[in-house]
Design an enzyme around this catalytic site. Structure first.
Site, PDB file in Angstrom:
ATOM      1  N   ARG A 194       0.809  -1.220   0.000  1.00  0.00           N
ATOM      2  CA  ARG A 194       0.000   0.000   0.000  1.00  0.00           C
ATOM      3  C   ARG A 194       0.848   1.278   0.000  1.00  0.00           C
ATOM      4  O   ARG A 194       0.328   2.385  -0.098  1.00  0.00           O
ATOM      5  CB  ARG A 194      -0.914   0.019   1.225  1.00  0.00           C
ATOM      6  CG  ARG A 194      -1.859  -1.157   1.300  1.00  0.00           C
ATOM      7  CD  ARG A 194      -2.747  -1.029   2.505  1.00  0.00           C
ATOM      8  NE  ARG A 194      -3.638   0.108   2.378  1.00  0.00           N
ATOM      9  CZ  ARG A 194      -4.806   0.090   1.768  1.00  0.00           C
ATOM     10  NH1 ARG A 194      -5.252  -1.022   1.244  1.00  0.00           N
ATOM     11  NH2 ARG A 194      -5.540   1.164   1.699  1.00  0.00           N
ATOM     12  N   GLU A 249      -1.466  -3.720 -22.126  1.00  0.00           N
ATOM     13  CA  GLU A 249      -1.165  -4.308 -20.816  1.00  0.00           C
ATOM     14  C   GLU A 249       0.299  -4.762 -20.738  1.00  0.00           C
ATOM     15  O   GLU A 249       0.970  -4.568 -19.720  1.00  0.00           O
ATOM     16  CB  GLU A 249      -2.134  -5.480 -20.549  1.00  0.00           C
ATOM     17  CG  GLU A 249      -1.912  -6.259 -19.269  1.00  0.00           C
ATOM     18  CD  GLU A 249      -2.026  -5.431 -17.994  1.00  0.00           C
ATOM     19  OE1 GLU A 249      -2.447  -4.273 -18.052  1.00  0.00           O
ATOM     20  OE2 GLU A 249      -1.634  -5.966 -16.941  1.00  0.00           O
TER      21      GLU A 249
END
Ligand code: M6R
Length: 609
Positions: free
Chosen positions: A27, A482
């Site tokens: 995170r 991608e």
């Protein structure tokens, strides 16, 4: 972004906090810190760098205490530094706070508090919130002071606050950033992600927007920000420690790439009806009819999830017969989108916490659309706020570069397409073929993963090139995008993904003998066209790497390196063709010594705008 954790109980506080922070390092990882409350007050340790650096500083040191809070940061306001790292503590040493989110009106609050004599030492918005709480913390409880302070705050937060004068509790609140409580026996936890405490308890309560909690060692109180009691029962989570460990792989990304034979199968499990040649989508509940009758579908997503959405667009239009638009969530939310009756919005998000996707979904809901979620993280905000949705069941994705979530997202979109198509024009026989093809994916992915060694060699050869071009057509155009995204985010090599035919409208100028061009050159309706594009690159001495269909001999004479994938129905092909591109990016990054699971400047879930 940022990860927060709090613990109150009998275990060694530092060990619990450090272990939890390591699980949440995805995170944010520019600095970290912890605060432990013991008989000598609040002891603070923090530093710039990764959790491992903080751990090294602590050097096994035990900080005596009975509760603590910890934080891993992804800087928004204020550079990454030890000073700006959380927790923030008041000068008097009375309060300490950790925060995930952004206090948007912090300048105004700060000016106001400065006039009242508050002295600020960091560049963060979080310190402002701490001072605001301190300002209200007179003649009332910590919980009341937090509630009062939050009334004046604009922005997003997941916070945990502790006080030396109320040493038996941690006060937490949520608005826009996830908070989950872990309910143990004579111990309790709070974190941004339940992975932080999963080895201690699997009983969790997700806080909703505008909720607070006060956690004690042996109980907790759950309320709204307006002080109304909430009686929500803990839910039992099905997540094991093994699922969030590296299991012998050097990086989570590699582990997650290699998990895809299972994760794609997990996305399919229980959702196919072979006899009827269709899918069953219980998660969509009463919205299944609305979906079939939809006049228009809008897909909102970011990053890799956006690329999956593009593939969904191709499938849903071709087989479902519904007009589809795919939008970057960040753009959708700030224009004034037209949502007519009969519009279904899909929010695609691995984490289910991406701020832009969540805001786009809320805007669509506000305008009356039925919103369906395709998420991986169970209980995430997008999953809970959507009208209904389908989970990926891919297990935790920890590598910042999304891999297994992408293939599972396409798989779920293929299930949705099959369902709609069968209720419209697709015959039972064609439906059964589709089911069969989906069932063959697991075996075919295993075949591709066996090429890892060969792909590694290609990676070694091309690792020092400064630029890459990725080209594909039709269903494999989003795969090209991608592939380029994977390479740039973990290896820091500049890469572009383009529709192959678009090359001659600009990018062709870049091609010379030093430019590797990765073609997704599958034997589908676009094959002949893409072969012409390969010739155009070769004519300019470009270096061609081709992802090709097993058995295609012709391509060997055109490409310098060929990576084969087994044949599957062309709408499902992206699930296979992307895997060599993930491996190529992984190995190039690895040869370059990059921080694969934690690339610079990135974080796994982008919970800020
Ligand atoms: O959790 P989400 O799927 O909503 O995340 C969206 C993007 O932030 C994410 O896909 C990002 O682009 C990845 N790092 C790509 O590998």
């Amino acid at each position: 972004m940022c990860g927060i954790i709090g613990y109150i109980g009998h275990r060694d506080i530092v060990s619990v906090l450090l272990a939890g922070l390591k699980r949440m390092e995805y995170r944010g990882y520019d600095s970290s810190g912890l605060a432990v409350l013991g008989s000598d007050g609040i002891d603070l340790k923090k530093r710039i760098g990764k959790i491992a650096d903080l751990e090294e500083d602590l050097n096994g040191q035990k900080i005596p205490g009975w509760l603590g809070i910890g934080h891993t940061r992804w800087a928004t306001h204020g550079v990454p530094s030890t000073l700006n790292a959380h927790p923030h503590k008041t000068r008097s040493g009375e309060l300490a706070l950790i925060h995930n989110g952004i206090i948007e009106n912090y300048t105004a609050i700060r000016d106001d508090l400065s006039r009242k004599g508050h002295h600020f030492t960091t560049e963060t918005d979080t310190e402002t919130l701490l001072h605001l709480i301190q300002d209200y913390y007179r003649g009332c409880t910590l919980e009341e002071a937090v509630r009062e302070a939050l009334k004046h705050v604009k922005g997003t937060y997941g916070i945990a606050v502790i006080s030396r004068t109320e040493p038996d509790k941690i006060v937490v609140a949520r608005q826009g950033s996830p908070i989950v409580l872990g309910i143990g026996e004579n111990e309790n936890f709070v974190a941004s992600d339940m992975a932080a405490f999963i080895e201690y308890t699997k009983d969790v309560i997700y806080l909703n927007e505008g909720e607070t909690a006060v956690i004690y060692k042996d109980h907790f109180e759950h309320k709204t920000l307006n002080n109304h009691k909430i009686n929500r029962k803990p839910e039992r989570i099905n997540l094991s420690v093994e699922q969030i460990e590296k299991s012998g792989y050097p990086h989570f990304m590699l582990k997650e790439i290699f998990e895809q034979d299972h994760t794609v199968e997990d996305a399919i499990r229980g959702r196919l009806r072979e006899d009827e040649g269709t899918a069953r989508l219980y998660g969509l509940g009463k919205y299944k009819d609305a979906l079939t009758d939809a006049k228009r579908v809008i897909i909102v997503a970011c990053g890799t999830s956006y690329h999956a959405g593009l593939i969904g667009e191709y499938m849903l239009e071709e087989f479902g017969g519904i007009p589809v638009e795919v939008e970057y969530a960040s753009e959708f939310r700030y224009r004034n989108p037209i949502i007519e009756p009969g519009t279904i919005v899909f929010a695609i998000s691995q984490s289910g916490e991406t701020a832009d996707t969540l805001a786009a979904m809320r805007e669509a809901k506000h305008k009356g659309a039925v919103c369906l979620a395709i998420c991986n993280v169970v209980g995430s905000t997008i999953a809970r706020e959507a009208d209904a949705g389908l989970y990926l069941y891919a297990g935790p994705e920890i590598g910042v570069a999304s891999t297994k979530a992408f293939t599972s997202q396409i798989t779920v979109l293929a299930l949705i397409t099959l369902y709609i198509a069968r209720r419209k024009k697709m015959s039972i026989l064609d439906g059964q073929k589709w089911v069969k093809e989906m069932k063959s994916l697991q075996r075919k992915i295993q075949t591709i993963l066996k090429s890892d060694g060969y792909i590694k060699k290609i990676a070694e050869f091309f690792k020092d090139r400064p630029n890459f071009l990725y080209l594909g057509r039709g269903y494999n155009y989003p795969v090209a995008m991608e592939g380029a995204l994977k390479l740039k985010e973990i290896s820091y090599i500049h890469a572009e993904g383009y529709p192959a035919a678009e090359m001659k409208h600009g990018p062709i100028a870049l091609i010379d003998k030093d430019m590797p061009v990765v073609f997704i050159a599958i034997k589908d309706g676009t094959y002949d066209k893409i072969m012409s594009n390969i010739e155009e690159v070769r004519a300019r001495n470009g270096r061609v790497i081709a992802i090709a269909t097993q058995g295609d001999e012709e391509i060997k004479s055109k490409a310098e390196s060929v990576i084969y994938v087994p044949e599957v129905a062309y709408p499902l092909m992206p699930i296979l063709t992307v895997i060599p591109l993930q491996l190529l990016a992984y190995h190039i990054a690895s040869f370059r010594g990059a921080h694969i699971d934690q690339p610079r400047n990135l974080a796994k879930s982008v919970t800020v705008e």
